[in-house]
Design a protein around this motif. Structure first.
Motif, PDB file in Angstrom:
ATOM      1  N   ILE A 202       0.841  -1.204   0.000  1.00 57.58           N
ATOM      2  CA  ILE A 202       0.000   0.000   0.000  1.00 57.58           C
ATOM      3  C   ILE A 202       0.868   1.242   0.000  1.00 57.58           C
ATOM      4  O   ILE A 202       0.622   2.195  -0.745  1.00 57.58           O
ATOM      5  CB  ILE A 202      -0.934   0.009   1.241  1.00 57.58           C
ATOM      6  CG1 ILE A 202      -1.973  -1.110   1.112  1.00 57.58           C
ATOM      7  CG2 ILE A 202      -1.613   1.358   1.399  1.00 57.58           C
ATOM      8  CD1 ILE A 202      -2.734  -1.382   2.381  1.00 57.58           C
ATOM      9  N   ARG A 203       1.911   1.186   0.830  1.00 62.86           N
ATOM     10  CA  ARG A 203       2.789   2.349   0.926  1.00 62.86           C
ATOM     11  C   ARG A 203       3.474   2.618  -0.401  1.00 62.86           C
ATOM     12  O   ARG A 203       3.566   3.755  -0.862  1.00 62.86           O
ATOM     13  CB  ARG A 203       3.836   2.118   2.014  1.00 62.86           C
ATOM     14  CG  ARG A 203       4.596   3.387   2.366  1.00 62.86           C
ATOM     15  CD  ARG A 203       5.670   3.105   3.370  1.00 62.86           C
ATOM     16  NE  ARG A 203       6.720   2.247   2.789  1.00 62.86           N
ATOM     17  CZ  ARG A 203       7.956   2.205   3.246  1.00 62.86           C
ATOM     18  NH1 ARG A 203       8.302   2.941   4.274  1.00 62.86           N
ATOM     19  NH2 ARG A 203       8.844   1.408   2.705  1.00 62.86           N
TER      20      ARG A 203
ATOM     21  N   SER B 201       3.988   5.746  -5.234  1.00 62.11           N
ATOM     22  CA  SER B 201       4.005   5.800  -6.696  1.00 62.11           C
ATOM     23  C   SER B 201       2.929   6.756  -7.217  1.00 62.11           C
ATOM     24  O   SER B 201       3.156   7.521  -8.149  1.00 62.11           O
ATOM     25  CB  SER B 201       3.808   4.387  -7.249  1.00 62.11           C
ATOM     26  OG  SER B 201       3.159   4.422  -8.487  1.00 62.11           O
ATOM     27  N   LEU B 202       1.754   6.703  -6.596  1.00 54.54           N
ATOM     28  CA  LEU B 202       0.671   7.605  -6.987  1.00 54.54           C
ATOM     29  C   LEU B 202       1.057   9.049  -6.715  1.00 54.54           C
ATOM     30  O   LEU B 202       0.745   9.949  -7.490  1.00 54.54           O
ATOM     31  CB  LEU B 202      -0.613   7.253  -6.227  1.00 54.54           C
ATOM     32  CG  LEU B 202      -1.315   5.980  -6.689  1.00 54.54           C
ATOM     33  CD1 LEU B 202      -2.417   5.596  -5.714  1.00 54.54           C
ATOM     34  CD2 LEU B 202      -1.883   6.160  -8.093  1.00 54.54           C
TER      35      LEU B 202
ATOM     36  N   ASP C 229       4.108  10.214  -6.769  1.00 57.12           N
ATOM     37  CA  ASP C 229       5.034  10.576  -7.835  1.00 57.12           C
ATOM     38  C   ASP C 229       4.275  11.001  -9.084  1.00 57.12           C
ATOM     39  O   ASP C 229       4.569  12.017  -9.699  1.00 57.12           O
ATOM     40  CB  ASP C 229       5.939   9.387  -8.199  1.00 57.12           C
ATOM     41  CG  ASP C 229       7.025   9.202  -7.150  1.00 57.12           C
ATOM     42  OD1 ASP C 229       7.200  10.112  -6.322  1.00 57.12           O
ATOM     43  OD2 ASP C 229       7.676   8.139  -7.154  1.00 57.12           O
ATOM     44  N   GLN C 230       3.299  10.169  -9.429  1.00 61.52           N
ATOM     45  CA  GLN C 230       2.504  10.464 -10.633  1.00 61.52           C
ATOM     46  C   GLN C 230       1.794  11.804 -10.513  1.00 61.52           C
ATOM     47  O   GLN C 230       1.802  12.606 -11.440  1.00 61.52           O
ATOM     48  CB  GLN C 230       1.451   9.369 -10.857  1.00 61.52           C
ATOM     49  CG  GLN C 230       2.025   8.078 -11.405  1.00 61.52           C
ATOM     50  CD  GLN C 230       0.951   7.011 -11.486  1.00 61.52           C
ATOM     51  OE1 GLN C 230      -0.211   7.308 -11.703  1.00 61.52           O
ATOM     52  NE2 GLN C 230       1.353   5.778 -11.295  1.00 61.52           N
ATOM     53  N   ALA C 231       1.191  12.032  -9.394  1.00 65.20           N
ATOM     54  CA  ALA C 231       0.454  13.270  -9.172  1.00 65.20           C
ATOM     55  C   ALA C 231       1.390  14.464  -9.265  1.00 65.20           C
ATOM     56  O   ALA C 231       1.051  15.491  -9.858  1.00 65.20           O
ATOM     57  CB  ALA C 231      -0.242  13.237  -7.828  1.00 65.20           C
ATOM     58  N   GLU C 232       2.576  14.289  -8.702  1.00 68.43           N
ATOM     59  CA  GLU C 232       3.548  15.379  -8.734  1.00 68.43           C
ATOM     60  C   GLU C 232       4.007  15.630 -10.160  1.00 68.43           C
ATOM     61  O   GLU C 232       4.145  16.766 -10.589  1.00 68.43           O
ATOM     62  CB  GLU C 232       4.748  15.043  -7.848  1.00 68.43           C
ATOM     63  CG  GLU C 232       4.480  15.336  -6.395  1.00 68.43           C
ATOM     64  CD  GLU C 232       5.518  14.728  -5.486  1.00 68.43           C
ATOM     65  OE1 GLU C 232       5.267  14.694  -4.280  1.00 68.43           O
ATOM     66  OE2 GLU C 232       6.569  14.286  -6.005  1.00 68.43           O
ATOM     67  N   GLY C 233       4.245  14.513 -10.871  1.00 67.93           N
ATOM     68  CA  GLY C 233       4.664  14.631 -12.266  1.00 67.93           C
ATOM     69  C   GLY C 233       3.617  15.386 -13.071  1.00 67.93           C
ATOM     70  O   GLY C 233       3.947  16.185 -13.953  1.00 67.93           O
TER      71      GLY C 233
END
Ligand SMILES: [Zn+2]
Length: 188
Positions: free
Chosen positions: A107-108, A113-114, A116-120
């Motif tokens: 989960i962590r 990873s999510l 990271d994606q959101a930041e990207g």
């Protein structure tokens, strides 16, 4: 060297012994048995006293020893079984705990990873949501490790959390506004 005992080696010993032992009940006499088996009354007396009674007490003792041994064996088996049960119980619990930690790790990792994606994608609102999830996961993890009940400071000092926090904050260097919100969120 004493003469070997005749009745001891007699083929009819089972019956002879039985009759010698049952004399008190049957009312048979040494004379009667002597006539039937061909041994002297003295020989029969000696045999009964020295060999039969001793044999019986040996058998009784052997039986008692066997009983004690069997009892101890059962006890030992019960103990082993109890030990095995406890071990199995502990193993299952540890396994469950390990599985739980694995799931939490997953989960962590997913949350990170999510994030990271959101930041990207510069989706700061989403980043905030994922960070919250991440934070919750870490909180739960720390709680499970028995570190939370003490104080919140322990989580803050948790190496995993410190490392993760540094990664998140570094990742947000280019987004001062987001970084501020993240710092605020962490402090809550
Ligand atoms: Zn004998």
């Amino acid at each position: 060297m004493p003469r070997p005992c005749g009745p001891c080696g007699d083929k009819r010993r089972n019956e002879l012994d039985r009759r010698l032992l049952e004399m008190e009940i049957s009312g048979e006499t040494y004379r009667g048995i002597s006539q039937d088996f061909g041994y002297s009354e003295d020989a029969l007396r000696r045999h009964k006293l020295r060999h039969l009674i001793i044999d019986l007490s040996e058998i009784k003792q052997a039986k008692e020893e066997a009983r004690v041994e069997a009892h101890e064996k059962v006890k030992a088996e019960e103990l082993e079984q109890t030990k095995a049960d406890v071990k199995e119980c502990m193993a299952t619990r540890l396994e469950n705990a390990a599985n739980f930690f694995d799931q939490l790790k997953e989960i962590r990792a997913k949350a990170a990873s999510l994030l990271d994606q959101a930041e990207g994608a510069r989706d700061l609102r989403a980043a905030g949501t994922f960070l919250k999830e991440l934070r919750e996961t870490i909180r739960l993890w720390a709680e499970l490790e028995g570190q939370l009940p003490q104080t919140q400071i322990t989580i803050v000092n948790n190496p995993e959390w410190v490392e993760l926090r540094a990664v998140i904050l570094t990742a947000l260097d280019d987004f001062p506004e987001a970084k501020k919100r993240v710092i605020d969120a962490i402090r809550k």
